[in-house]
Design a protein around this motif. Structure first.
Motif, mmCIF file in Angstrom:
data_model
loop_
_atom_site.group_PDB
_atom_site.id
_atom_site.type_symbol
_atom_site.label_atom_id
_atom_site.label_comp_id
_atom_site.label_asym_id
_atom_site.label_seq_id
_atom_site.Cartn_x
_atom_site.Cartn_y
_atom_site.Cartn_z
ATOM 1 N N SER A 91 0.835 -1.203 0.000
ATOM 2 C CA SER A 91 0.000 0.000 0.000
ATOM 3 C C SER A 91 0.866 1.248 0.000
ATOM 4 C CB SER A 91 -0.925 0.017 1.221
ATOM 5 O OG SER A 91 -1.882 -1.001 1.123
ATOM 6 N N ARG A 92 1.920 1.254 0.803
ATOM 7 C CA ARG A 92 2.833 2.406 0.840
ATOM 8 C C ARG A 92 3.525 2.593 -0.503
ATOM 9 N NH1 ARG A 92 4.001 0.046 5.741
ATOM 10 N NH2 ARG A 92 5.976 -0.789 4.958
ATOM 11 N N ARG A 93 3.964 1.502 -1.119
ATOM 12 C CA ARG A 93 4.653 1.564 -2.411
ATOM 13 C C ARG A 93 3.734 2.097 -3.510
ATOM 14 N NH1 ARG A 93 9.855 1.575 -1.715
ATOM 15 N NH2 ARG A 93 10.450 0.017 -0.208
ATOM 16 N N LEU A 94 2.465 1.709 -3.464
ATOM 17 C CA LEU A 94 1.545 2.080 -4.530
ATOM 18 C C LEU A 94 0.924 3.457 -4.338
ATOM 19 C CD1 LEU A 94 -0.321 -1.311 -5.049
ATOM 20 C CD2 LEU A 94 1.661 -0.429 -6.278
ATOM 21 N N ALA A 95 1.099 4.043 -3.165
ATOM 22 C CA ALA A 95 0.447 5.309 -2.836
ATOM 23 C C ALA A 95 0.729 6.399 -3.869
ATOM 24 C CB ALA A 95 0.859 5.770 -1.449
ATOM 25 N N GLY A 96 1.928 6.486 -4.387
ATOM 26 C CA GLY A 96 2.253 7.544 -5.344
ATOM 27 C C GLY A 96 2.248 7.105 -6.787
ATOM 28 N N LEU A 97 1.870 5.889 -7.051
ATOM 29 C CA LEU A 97 1.907 5.351 -8.407
ATOM 30 C C LEU A 97 0.498 5.304 -8.986
ATOM 31 C CD1 LEU A 97 4.023 4.189 -10.374
ATOM 32 C CD2 LEU A 97 3.383 1.935 -9.552
ATOM 33 N N ASP A 98 0.301 5.976 -10.080
ATOM 34 C CA ASP A 98 -1.025 6.058 -10.690
ATOM 35 C C ASP A 98 -1.119 5.098 -11.878
ATOM 36 O OD1 ASP A 98 -3.610 6.950 -11.154
ATOM 37 O OD2 ASP A 98 -2.936 8.599 -12.429
ATOM 38 N N ARG A 99 -1.088 3.806 -11.593
ATOM 39 C CA ARG A 99 -1.178 2.769 -12.620
ATOM 40 C C ARG A 99 -2.178 1.711 -12.184
ATOM 41 N NH1 ARG A 99 0.648 5.916 -15.711
ATOM 42 N NH2 ARG A 99 2.688 5.855 -16.661
ATOM 43 N N LEU A 100 -2.854 1.126 -13.151
ATOM 44 C CA LEU A 100 -3.810 0.061 -12.849
ATOM 45 C C LEU A 100 -3.066 -1.248 -12.659
ATOM 46 C CD1 LEU A 100 -6.593 0.948 -15.435
ATOM 47 C CD2 LEU A 100 -6.418 1.653 -13.049
ATOM 48 N N TYR A 101 -3.563 -2.077 -11.766
ATOM 49 C CA TYR A 101 -2.930 -3.351 -11.426
ATOM 50 C C TYR A 101 -3.958 -4.250 -10.772
ATOM 51 C CZ TYR A 101 -3.369 -1.934 -6.638
ATOM 52 O OH TYR A 101 -3.904 -1.566 -5.435
ATOM 53 N N LEU A 102 -3.602 -5.507 -10.634
ATOM 54 C CA LEU A 102 -4.368 -6.460 -9.836
ATOM 55 C C LEU A 102 -3.390 -7.275 -9.007
ATOM 56 C CD1 LEU A 102 -6.914 -7.853 -12.456
ATOM 57 C CD2 LEU A 102 -7.355 -6.183 -10.645
ATOM 58 N N THR A 103 -3.627 -7.379 -7.730
ATOM 59 C CA THR A 103 -2.856 -8.274 -6.885
ATOM 60 C C THR A 103 -3.362 -9.678 -7.190
ATOM 61 O OG1 THR A 103 -2.768 -6.564 -5.189
ATOM 62 C CG2 THR A 103 -2.188 -8.810 -4.514
ATOM 63 N N THR A 104 -2.456 -10.588 -7.474
ATOM 64 C CA THR A 104 -2.837 -11.936 -7.849
ATOM 65 C C THR A 104 -1.917 -12.936 -7.159
ATOM 66 O OG1 THR A 104 -3.416 -13.329 -9.756
ATOM 67 C CG2 THR A 104 -1.477 -11.915 -10.003
ATOM 68 N N GLY A 105 -1.945 -14.170 -7.579
ATOM 69 C CA GLY A 105 -1.056 -15.184 -7.015
ATOM 70 C C GLY A 105 -1.399 -15.544 -5.585
ATOM 71 N N PRO A 106 -0.393 -15.990 -4.831
ATOM 72 C CA PRO A 106 -0.629 -16.454 -3.454
ATOM 73 C C PRO A 106 -1.256 -15.406 -2.530
ATOM 74 C CG PRO A 106 1.518 -17.184 -4.211
ATOM 75 C CD PRO A 106 0.990 -16.234 -5.257
ATOM 76 N N GLN A 107 -0.886 -14.127 -2.707
ATOM 77 C CA GLN A 107 -1.479 -13.095 -1.845
ATOM 78 C C GLN A 107 -2.973 -12.963 -2.101
ATOM 79 O OE1 GLN A 107 -0.128 -11.751 0.693
ATOM 80 N NE2 GLN A 107 2.060 -11.913 0.350
ATOM 81 N N ALA A 108 -3.387 -13.047 -3.367
ATOM 82 C CA ALA A 108 -4.815 -12.964 -3.685
ATOM 83 C C ALA A 108 -5.545 -14.198 -3.165
ATOM 84 C CB ALA A 108 -5.009 -12.807 -5.190
ATOM 85 N N ALA A 109 -4.959 -15.358 -3.375
ATOM 86 C CA ALA A 109 -5.589 -16.591 -2.885
ATOM 87 C C ALA A 109 -5.794 -16.502 -1.376
ATOM 88 C CB ALA A 109 -4.747 -17.810 -3.259
ATOM 89 N N TYR A 110 -4.783 -16.047 -0.657
ATOM 90 C CA TYR A 110 -4.892 -15.927 0.797
ATOM 91 C C TYR A 110 -5.975 -14.917 1.203
ATOM 92 C CZ TYR A 110 -3.735 -15.210 5.679
ATOM 93 O OH TYR A 110 -3.806 -15.117 7.039
ATOM 94 N N ALA A 111 -6.086 -13.836 0.454
ATOM 95 C CA ALA A 111 -7.108 -12.832 0.766
ATOM 96 C C ALA A 111 -8.507 -13.424 0.679
ATOM 97 C CB ALA A 111 -6.984 -11.640 -0.199
ATOM 98 N N TYR A 112 -8.681 -14.415 -0.193
ATOM 99 C CA TYR A 112 -9.996 -15.034 -0.367
ATOM 100 C C TYR A 112 -10.238 -16.246 0.527
ATOM 101 C CZ TYR A 112 -10.637 -12.060 -4.464
ATOM 102 O OH TYR A 112 -10.771 -10.984 -5.306
ATOM 103 N N HIS A 113 -9.191 -17.048 0.784
ATOM 104 C CA HIS A 113 -9.455 -18.268 1.558
ATOM 105 C C HIS A 113 -8.873 -18.266 2.968
ATOM 106 C CE1 HIS A 113 -5.368 -19.609 0.809
ATOM 107 N NE2 HIS A 113 -5.585 -19.950 -0.447
ATOM 108 N N ARG A 114 -7.909 -17.416 3.258
ATOM 109 C CA ARG A 114 -7.272 -17.322 4.587
ATOM 110 C C ARG A 114 -6.759 -18.667 5.082
ATOM 111 N NH1 ARG A 114 -5.917 -12.196 5.432
ATOM 112 N NH2 ARG A 114 -7.669 -10.824 5.106
ATOM 113 N N TRP A 115 -6.205 -19.458 4.170
ATOM 114 C CA TRP A 115 -5.760 -20.802 4.517
ATOM 115 C C TRP A 115 -4.249 -20.936 4.436
ATOM 116 C CZ3 TRP A 115 -5.414 -25.082 0.516
ATOM 117 C CH2 TRP A 115 -5.009 -26.288 1.114
ATOM 118 N N LEU A 116 -3.662 -20.988 3.254
ATOM 119 C CA LEU A 116 -2.214 -21.121 3.092
ATOM 120 C C LEU A 116 -1.580 -19.734 3.119
ATOM 121 C CD1 LEU A 116 -1.933 -23.807 0.262
ATOM 122 C CD2 LEU A 116 -1.541 -24.107 2.707
#
Length: 170
Positions: free
Chosen positions: A17-42
């Motif tokens: 969040s701190r890194r992206l604060a000054g960057l005005d580009r579109l993105y999607l967090t994906t991979g293991p961090q996204a999976a964890y955000a949805y399942h809270r398992w691994l």
């Protein structure tokens, strides 16, 4: 544009969040961090995140690279990840439709859970990715856009693979 000023739900991605604060580009967090955000398992590594970005924005994303944050365009080695306090893997395959379906969690843009499930199925090389899909479907079944998931699975040629997981998730 989604701002990244808010921290993620559990603070795991506060550095991002701190890194992206000054960057005005579109993105999607994906991979293991996204999976964890949805399942809270691994639980994934806290210092590593994969961002799906537009191809033409890759040079701008490299501006985040410095002593504290390393930006990679391919999967880094374990040594590289452990040497970096913060590491970002760029996946330059973002398309507008995926960005439109995004979910915002704690101020960060995440790949839609339907897209993530199919990505995990598509890239599965063992049982872990498939188990994560089942965990996401179980934990998110009430908010899952089932029609979108099934339509996208058909379009991507993954309907059979998804169909084998659905009885396990019921």
């Amino acid at each position: 544009m989604i701002t990244a000023s808010a921290q993620s739900q559990d603070g795991r991605l506060a550095w991002l969040s701190r890194r992206l604060a000054g960057l005005d580009r579109l993105y999607l967090t994906t991979g293991p961090q996204a999976a964890y955000a949805y399942h809270r398992w691994l639980t994934p590594l806290e210092n590593l995140v994969t961002l799906q970005v537009y191809t033409e924005d890759v040079p701008t994303w490299h501006q985040l690279s410095e002593q504290e944050c390393h930006v990679f365009e391919s999967l880094p080695t374990t040594t590289q990840v452990h040497a970096a306090p913060e590491a970002i893997i760029l996946d330059p395959t973002l398309i507008p439709e995926r960005h439109q379906r995004r979910r915002v969690i704690g101020g960060l843009a995440f790949v839609a859970l339907e897209d993530l499930c199919l990505d995990l199925i598509e890239r599965a090389r063992g049982e872990t990715s498939l188990a994560e899909v089942a965990a996401i479907i179980i934990t998110q079944r009430d908010v899952l856009a089932w029609e979108l998931l099934l339509d996208q699975a058909e379009l991507r040629g993954l309907a059979r693979q998804l169909g084998t997981l659905l009885p396990l998730s019921a």
